[in-house]
Structure formats: C-alpha cells, structure tokens
Design an enzyme around this catalytic site. Structure first.
Site, PDB file in Angstrom:
ATOM      1  N   ASP A 128      -1.553  -1.090   5.734  1.00  0.00           N
ATOM      2  CA  ASP A 128      -1.838  -0.552   7.063  1.00  0.00           C
ATOM      3  C   ASP A 128      -3.335  -0.456   7.341  1.00  0.00           C
ATOM      4  O   ASP A 128      -3.721   0.054   8.403  1.00  0.00           O
ATOM      5  CB  ASP A 128      -1.215   0.835   7.214  1.00  0.00           C
ATOM      6  CG  ASP A 128      -1.917   1.885   6.368  1.00  0.00           C
ATOM      7  OD1 ASP A 128      -2.276   1.572   5.217  1.00  0.00           O
ATOM      8  OD2 ASP A 128      -2.108   3.013   6.857  1.00  0.00           O
TER       9      ASP A 128
ATOM     10  N   ASP B  27       0.838   9.469   5.588  1.00  0.00           N
ATOM     11  CA  ASP B  27      -0.413   9.839   4.927  1.00  0.00           C
ATOM     12  C   ASP B  27      -0.312  11.227   4.311  1.00  0.00           C
ATOM     13  O   ASP B  27       0.125  12.187   4.962  1.00  0.00           O
ATOM     14  CB  ASP B  27      -1.569   9.816   5.933  1.00  0.00           C
ATOM     15  CG  ASP B  27      -1.974   8.398   6.299  1.00  0.00           C
ATOM     16  OD1 ASP B  27      -1.683   7.494   5.508  1.00  0.00           O
ATOM     17  OD2 ASP B  27      -2.578   8.213   7.365  1.00  0.00           O
TER      18      ASP B  27
ATOM     19  N   THR C 280      -2.403   0.864  -4.838  1.00  0.00           N
ATOM     20  CA  THR C 280      -2.924   2.020  -4.115  1.00  0.00           C
ATOM     21  C   THR C 280      -4.312   2.387  -4.617  1.00  0.00           C
ATOM     22  O   THR C 280      -4.698   2.056  -5.745  1.00  0.00           O
ATOM     23  CB  THR C 280      -1.977   3.218  -4.281  1.00  0.00           C
ATOM     24  OG1 THR C 280      -2.535   4.365  -3.646  1.00  0.00           O
ATOM     25  CG2 THR C 280      -1.733   3.520  -5.758  1.00  0.00           C
TER      26      THR C 280
ATOM     27  N   LYS D  25      -8.956  -4.097  -4.006  1.00  0.00           N
ATOM     28  CA  LYS D  25      -7.588  -4.606  -4.123  1.00  0.00           C
ATOM     29  C   LYS D  25      -7.542  -6.115  -4.296  1.00  0.00           C
ATOM     30  O   LYS D  25      -6.538  -6.641  -4.785  1.00  0.00           O
ATOM     31  CB  LYS D  25      -6.769  -4.185  -2.903  1.00  0.00           C
ATOM     32  CG  LYS D  25      -6.454  -2.697  -2.866  1.00  0.00           C
ATOM     33  CD  LYS D  25      -5.507  -2.351  -1.736  1.00  0.00           C
ATOM     34  CE  LYS D  25      -5.160  -0.869  -1.760  1.00  0.00           C
ATOM     35  NZ  LYS D  25      -4.215  -0.484  -0.692  1.00  0.00           N
TER      36      LYS D  25
ATOM     37  N   ASP E 177       0.071   5.169   1.025  1.00  0.00           N
ATOM     38  CA  ASP E 177      -0.045   6.058   2.187  1.00  0.00           C
ATOM     39  C   ASP E 177      -0.083   5.250   3.479  1.00  0.00           C
ATOM     40  O   ASP E 177      -0.856   4.296   3.609  1.00  0.00           O
ATOM     41  CB  ASP E 177      -1.321   6.895   2.077  1.00  0.00           C
ATOM     42  CG  ASP E 177      -1.246   7.903   0.943  1.00  0.00           C
ATOM     43  OD1 ASP E 177      -1.112   9.097   1.218  1.00  0.00           O
ATOM     44  OD2 ASP E 177      -1.304   7.465  -0.229  1.00  0.00           O
TER      45      ASP E 177
ATOM     46  N   ASP F 210       0.865  -1.169   0.000  1.00  0.00           N
ATOM     47  CA  ASP F 210       0.000   0.000   0.000  1.00  0.00           C
ATOM     48  C   ASP F 210       0.906   1.225   0.000  1.00  0.00           C
ATOM     49  O   ASP F 210       2.103   1.129   0.298  1.00  0.00           O
ATOM     50  CB  ASP F 210      -0.903  -0.023   1.232  1.00  0.00           C
ATOM     51  CG  ASP F 210      -1.846   1.171   1.278  1.00  0.00           C
ATOM     52  OD1 ASP F 210      -2.269   1.630   0.198  1.00  0.00           O
ATOM     53  OD2 ASP F 210      -2.148   1.633   2.383  1.00  0.00           O
TER      54      ASP F 210
END
Length: 591
Positions: free
Chosen positions: A548, A336, A364, A525, A330, A328
C-alpha cells in the site's frame, strides 16, 4: 436580383469534388431517402446542364459538364443524420454513417461489456429497465466462459425476442447474474463493504477507502497511472488504455538494456521496470461491467479507478507463472497499527494459495531482533488458523516472514510457531552476500554512524515542526513516534527531508512515512525480495508483491525493480485481488 444574376452567369474554373463524383448521376431530381431531415426539392420539369472547366494539379485545363440533378444528389448524400437515428445510437443500435447511410462498427461494442445493474440504497441491487437486443451486445453464453471474463474472445448471436424466455429478460435472474464477471461481482462486494464501514449515506465510490480518506491525495502518486490519466484529455477511455497497453508491449519487446529508448519511457522516464505485458483492454472490459467507465461522457476515470484496472491487468498477466506472492503487513493485510485477527478475510486466501503450491511471504518493516514472539503476536490469528486447519508440513513450509525490511527471515515450525532462519542459509550466500555487506564484521561501525546521523536529523526536524515525539532505536532502524495528534503532511515533510539529507550515505537505507511514524531503516524491501527469491530459487516474473506504499515516501516503492506489484489501499482491496488471482491460477492450470 442583380447579385443572383451575376452569380448564375459565372462559370467557375474549379468545381467541388462532390459535384465531379456525381457528374454521371441521373439528371432528374429524386426525393431524398426516407427518414432524411432534408425536405425534397421541387420536381424538375426539364434537365438543366452546364459546362465548365477545371485546372489540374499540373496546370492542365479539363472540360467537364455537370447537371443540377447531380448537385442535388451529392448534397442529399451529405444530409445530416436524422434525430431518430441519433436516438437509436444511445439505445445501443449500430451507428449509421452520415455519408453512406450504411451501418458501421461500433468501437465501444468491441469491448464486449454488459452494463451492470445500478446500486440501490444500502448496497442493494436495483433492477434497471430491460435492455434492447442489439447486434453488438454480448450474449450470456459468450461472457460466461471458463475464466468468467467479460472480455470473451468470441460472441454468439443473441436470441431473437420470440425465442427469449421471460425469466431471461430479468437482469436480476440467476442466469443474468452468471453473465457478470468475477471482477464485477467482487468489486460490488468491495464497494458495499466500504459503504457499510464508512457509514455513507450516499452512493459508494471506489475512492472511499479509509486509508486514502485519512491520508489524502499524497498517497495517489504513480507515474504510469498519472500518464494514463493525462491521456484522457485527448483520448476516450478505451483509446487511452489501448495506447498504453500497446506502448508498454512495444517496450517489453525490446532488450532490457535498450528499453529506455522506447516511446513510453521517453514520455514517462520514471516508469520503472515491468515483467509482463498488461492486458489493459481486457481489464477495462471486466471493470466496465461494474463502473461503466466507457459510457461516462463528462466524468473521466479517477486515480483509484485506473489503479484498479491496472491491478486487474497485472493479476491476469502474473497468474500464469506466479510462484511467490508477498504482502506488506500494515495497511495491506490488516489496518495500520492492528494485528492479524482470527476473523481476517485474508486468512482463507493465504491458505488457498499455499495449498495450490504458491509460496506466501510477509515482507514488513517491523523488526524484532532475537524475539520471534513479537512477530508471532502480530500474526497470531493467522498462525492459529494454520494449526486449526492442520496444514501438512509441505504446505506449512510455503510460508515465510521477512522482517526489518530485509534483515530477518522466519519460518513456521512443526508447532506452528515462528522461528528465525540461520543467516548463513539465506543471507550469507555467494549470490547475496554482497547485498548485506553492512551486516558483516567491521561494517557494523558504519551502520551505527549512519543511524546516529539519521536519528539527529529526525530529532531536529521534529522539533522544528513542533512535534511531541519519542525516539525508537533498533539494531538496523531508528524512528520517531508522535505522542499526540499530528498532521500527515508533517510526517511527509520529515520523510522527504530524511531522503535528501541521507542521499549521500554509503549504507543502503529506506526512509519512509509509516502513516503514524517516520522511520529510517538500514536495507530496503528490494534487497529483501531479491534475497527471498534467491532463497526459493525464483525470479522476478514469478513473483508478485502486494503493498500500500508505492509513493515516493513509501517503503514499497523500491520493490518495483525486483518483481511485479499490486498497489492496494486497504485490506479489503487485498482480499478482492487475491480472489481474482486464486481463480485465475486455478483456471490457468485446468486449461
């Protein structure tokens, strides 16, 4: 006097088993063993014997004689452990059985862990007092194996004190530092970085990640980790993890269509899919060197600590056959709302993985249809590093970007710039075309209708919660961006409400809380990972996704069914686990 007379005159029909076992002992009183806390009984001048009967399980009457000396011997055998022996347990000596007076195996020593030196001020390492040599303690040679694991398979006897050199006794010496596993060393660096970044005037904690501090406990949601934490109520730390490891292995040994009947799935219905057995005991042994989880009596492991143990176990399990590592963006590779800067620590780790033959991809939610320059802007530091290191064409082709959850695929060209890959090459293939039915011709009208419905709901909820917001509409996404400070829990409220409101939608979607915004994307995803693995001719057990947002409102949660995962809370944690992964891959190939 009369009570004692009556008691002495009674002949019981049944006798204690301890007395029966000792009926053949010496009739004379003897002084108890040295070190016993029980005082010696007075010396008997004559033998006193008595006779009695006892009734068997089927009603038979048996006669038996016993002596008071036998009673004394049986009682002395059950004497409590002296205080000196109890103190020796705390010092690391083997436990002494209270019944047999013989040393017994120390279960905690089987972890083969060495206590890590405590942290001093400003992250410096304080020198603890030298430990006593014990039969159960591991040696430096045993712990310093090829993969630098604290869970060495075999251990050699420790050197005797007369053979030990003065410099070996210092825990801060170079030889002592070599005995620490890589996990303990990397974890200490991670904690020191958290202490420095957060400017803490106290000891660092594994729950000090800036992401978790800002977003609160709503981010700590995972059925498997919560199940392990619940076991701590009735089990010791190593027992709970050993049981979870065994139950998970039993489930994976079953056919995939019958795993839902496994014991662990009955207890954790939302467990998800696992591709490898997890060596949780080995991971605990490595992690225990730094945090001493198994030595804590009153403070049980918290969510962050269990998450780290599970992640370390997943790294060891995946390293043997991993061919694709996805990230991922951010909160995983950079903070972020930030971009890939040139000083990002993950740049070296990504290049190292690519150079040893591992394909790396960034998956992403950010999507910029037809504008590759915006993707490049977010990854400028990484692309510049590719150019400076003059990556070969073969290495360069091992990097991809999957944008818009699953809707755009980009690769690096010979000028080290990102360019879109033709959908006919990777998306419109027979094996994946059915996943992207919404992007085909007439289905686009259904996408527009879905986005209109999602946009109206997001507006209504934002106004209901009195948020100052703006709406951002894209080809396959719509979201709201708060224009003033807001509460994280309000964003959670909107994202959960969107999931419920759109649950009957025909179009595959993903509604998630991005931390500073709430978006509803067409696709997810899971579709992106399946398509990327099909494009690279790989399978789920060869893929590892690092993210995350694996909570119920995160856009990484759908990846669980496509491949193995690592749940991180900050870019620093991502660097920590990638260092372990790279070392495990190299050592696995060397061995």
């Amino acid at each position: 006097r009369s009570w004692r007379t009556v008691r002495s005159a009674r002949r019981p029909e049944t006798l204690p088993s301890a007395v029966a076992d000792a009926s053949n002992a010496d009739d004379s009183f003897e002084r108890p063993a040295t070190g016993s806390s029980r005082s010696a009984p007075p010396r008997a001048t004559r033998r006193v014997r008595s006779e009695g009967t006892f009734r068997g399980s089927r009603g038979e009457i048996f006669s038996m004689s016993f002596s008071l000396a036998a009673v004394a011997a049986a009682t002395a055998a059950r004497a409590p452990v002296p205080r000196a022996a109890a103190r020796s347990r705390r010092d690391g000596a083997p436990k002494i059985s209270a019944r047999t007076r013989q040393p017994r195996e120390n279960k905690r020593a089987t972890l083969l862990t060495a206590a890590a030196p405590p942290e001093g001020p400003e992250g410096a390492t304080a020198a603890p007092a030298p430990e006593r040599p014990s039969a159960s303690a591991p040696t430096p040679d045993a712990a310093n194996n090829v993969i630098d694991s604290a869970a060495a398979a075999t251990a050699q006897p420790p050197p005797t004190p007369k053979d030990a050199r003065p410099e070996d006794a210092d825990p801060n010496s170079s030889k002592a530092r070599e005995t620490k596993s890589r996990a303990a060393q990397y974890m200490r660096e991670l904690i020191n970085r958290q202490v420095k970044n957060n400017k803490l005037s106290r000891a660092g904690s594994l729950a000090d990640s800036t992401v978790l501090r800002r977003k609160g406990r709503l981010k700590e949601q995972d059925p498997f980790i919560e199940f392990i934490i619940s076991l701590f109520k009735t089990h010791e730390t190593e027992e709970a993890l050993a049981k979870a490891e065994r139950w998970l292995a039993d489930a994976l040994a079953m056919p995939p269509n019958k795993r839902r009947f496994a014991n662990i799935y009955f207890q954790v219905p939302k467990l998800g899919y696992f591709f490898h057995p997890l060596p949780l005991r080995q991971a605990l042994a490595e992690y225990d060197e730094f945090c001493a989880l198994t030595k804590r009596k009153y403070v049980k492991p918290n969510f962050a600590e269990v998450r780290h143990v599970v992640n370390i176990a997943q790294v060891h399990a995946s390293a043997k056959e991993v061919k694709l590592v996805t990230f991922d963006a951010d909160g995983t590779l950079y903070a972020d709302g930030k971009h890939f800067e040139e000083d990002n620590q993950m740049i070296d780790k990504i290049i190292q993985l690519m150079e040893i033959g591992v394909h790396v991809a960034i998956v992403t939610a950010a999507g910029y249809p037809g504008d590759s320059k915006k993707f490049e802007g977010r990854l400028r530091g990484l692309l510049d590093s590719f150019r400076e290191n003059e990556l070969t064409p073969e290495t360069r082709k091992r990097f991809s970007v999957m944008g818009g959850e699953c809707n755009y695929l980009l690769e690096v060209n010979e000028n080290f710039e990102l360019e879109f890959v033709d959908p006919a090459v990777w998306r419109d293939q027979p094996s994946t075309k059915n996943l992207y039915w919404y992007a085909q011709g007439e289905a686009k009208t259904k996408v527009e209708a879905f986005l209109d419905r999602a946009e109206q709901f997001l507006k209504d909820e934002a106004e209901h919660l009195e948020l100052d917001y703006e709406v951002l509409r894209k080809e396959f996404a719509v979201g709201i961006l708060p224009q003033s400070s807001t509460v994280y829990e309000n964003l959670e409220e909107i994202s959960i409400g969107a999931m419920i409101e759109l649950s009957d939608a025909e179009v595959p979607y993903c509604a998630f809380n991005g931390g500073n915004d709430v978006f509803v994307d067409v696709g997810n995803k899971n579709i992106g990972l399946q398509t990327l693995m099909n494009y690279l001719d790989l399978e789920g057990h060869q893929t590892l996704h690092v993210g995350d947002r694996f909570t119920s409102t995160g856009n990484d949660s759908r990846v669980r069914d496509a491949c193995s995962i690592l749940w991180v809370a900050s870019p620093d944690e991502t660097t920590f686990f990638m260092r372990l992964l790279y070392r495990d891959i190299v050592n696995a190939r060397v061995l």
